[in-house]
Design a protein around this motif. Structure first.
Motif, PDB file in Angstrom:
ATOM      1  N   ARG A 211      -2.320   3.306 -15.753  1.00 30.79           N
ATOM      2  CA  ARG A 211      -2.660   3.394 -17.290  1.00 30.79           C
ATOM      3  C   ARG A 211      -3.561   2.459 -17.648  1.00 30.79           C
ATOM      4  N   ARG A 212      -3.750   1.397 -17.160  1.00 26.09           N
ATOM      5  CA  ARG A 212      -4.809   0.418 -17.404  1.00 26.09           C
ATOM      6  C   ARG A 212      -6.415   1.084 -17.121  1.00 26.09           C
TER       7      ARG A 212
ATOM      8  N   ASP B  23       0.897  -1.432  -0.103  1.00 26.27           N
ATOM      9  CA  ASP B  23      -0.078  -0.026  -0.120  1.00 26.27           C
ATOM     10  C   ASP B  23       0.910   1.246  -0.155  1.00 26.27           C
ATOM     11  N   LEU B  24       2.194   1.187  -0.639  1.00 22.58           N
ATOM     12  CA  LEU B  24       2.844   2.218  -0.429  1.00 22.58           C
ATOM     13  C   LEU B  24       2.563   3.305  -1.495  1.00 22.58           C
ATOM     14  N   GLY B  25       2.050   3.082  -2.677  1.00 22.43           N
ATOM     15  CA  GLY B  25       1.634   4.066  -3.761  1.00 22.43           C
ATOM     16  C   GLY B  25       2.992   4.484  -4.357  1.00 22.43           C
ATOM     17  N   THR B  26       2.754   5.445  -5.289  1.00 17.11           N
ATOM     18  CA  THR B  26       3.807   5.895  -6.148  1.00 17.11           C
ATOM     19  C   THR B  26       4.885   6.717  -5.466  1.00 17.11           C
ATOM     20  N   TRP B  27       4.486   7.560  -4.549  1.00 14.16           N
ATOM     21  CA  TRP B  27       5.422   8.434  -3.731  1.00 14.16           C
ATOM     22  C   TRP B  27       6.109   7.520  -2.617  1.00 14.16           C
TER      23      TRP B  27
ATOM     24  N   THR C  87       7.087  -1.448  -7.403  1.00 14.58           N
ATOM     25  CA  THR C  87       5.929  -0.930  -6.721  1.00 14.58           C
ATOM     26  C   THR C  87       5.503   0.160  -7.528  1.00 14.58           C
ATOM     27  N   VAL C  88       6.515   1.234  -8.102  1.00 11.72           N
ATOM     28  CA  VAL C  88       6.386   2.207  -9.066  1.00 11.72           C
ATOM     29  C   VAL C  88       5.648   1.865 -10.294  1.00 11.72           C
ATOM     30  N   GLY C  89       6.375   0.535 -10.761  1.00  7.43           N
ATOM     31  CA  GLY C  89       5.852   0.092 -12.029  1.00  7.43           C
ATOM     32  C   GLY C  89       4.376  -0.391 -11.941  1.00  7.43           C
ATOM     33  N   GLY C  90       4.251  -1.094 -11.012  1.00  7.69           N
ATOM     34  CA  GLY C  90       2.861  -1.775 -10.779  1.00  7.69           C
ATOM     35  C   GLY C  90       1.873  -0.435 -10.780  1.00  7.69           C
ATOM     36  N   THR C  91       2.302   0.565  -9.718  1.00 10.68           N
ATOM     37  CA  THR C  91       1.323   1.473  -9.496  1.00 10.68           C
ATOM     38  C   THR C  91       1.051   2.302 -11.096  1.00 10.68           C
ATOM     39  N   LEU C  92       2.243   2.405 -11.670  1.00  5.60           N
ATOM     40  CA  LEU C  92       2.053   3.277 -12.733  1.00  5.60           C
ATOM     41  C   LEU C  92       1.134   2.577 -13.938  1.00  5.60           C
TER      42      LEU C  92
END
Length: 95
Positions: free
Chosen positions: A79-80, A22-26, A70-75
């Motif tokens: 996008r999806r 649950d970190l998120g992008t930041w 995590t960044v890749g998964g969030t982005l």
């Protein structure tokens, strides 16, 4: 042990999520920066550096890798979601 002593349920327990789920992008960006700082700390051999530098680099690389995934998964998820919204809007316009 008798059958009466064992509690049986039909529910399957789900494993708890990992701490970075649950970190998120930041939060993920912060992990990448923290991992880079840890690698620099080991490179400069500042106080608290392990005797074997490879172990310090290993830990830093694990933190950076978790951040990158995590960044890749969030982005990718964003996008999806955005692509699905655009597709839904275009289908409404056609109708």
């Amino acid at each position: 042990m008798a059958d009466k002593d064992v509690e049986q349920t039909d529910e399957r327990g789900c494993a708890p999520e990992p701490w970075w789920a649950d970190l998120g992008t930041w939060g993920a960006v912060a992990l990448i920066v923290f991992g880079g700082l840890a690698a620099a700390w080991v490179f400069l051999r500042l106080p608290g550096t392990p005797e074997e530098p490879a172990s310090g680099y290993y830990v830093a690389s694990k933190v950076i890798a978790i951040g990158l995934v995590t960044v890749g998964g969030t982005l990718l998820s964003r996008r999806r979601t955005r692509a699905a919204a655009v597709e839904e809007t275009s289908e409404r316009e056609r109708a």
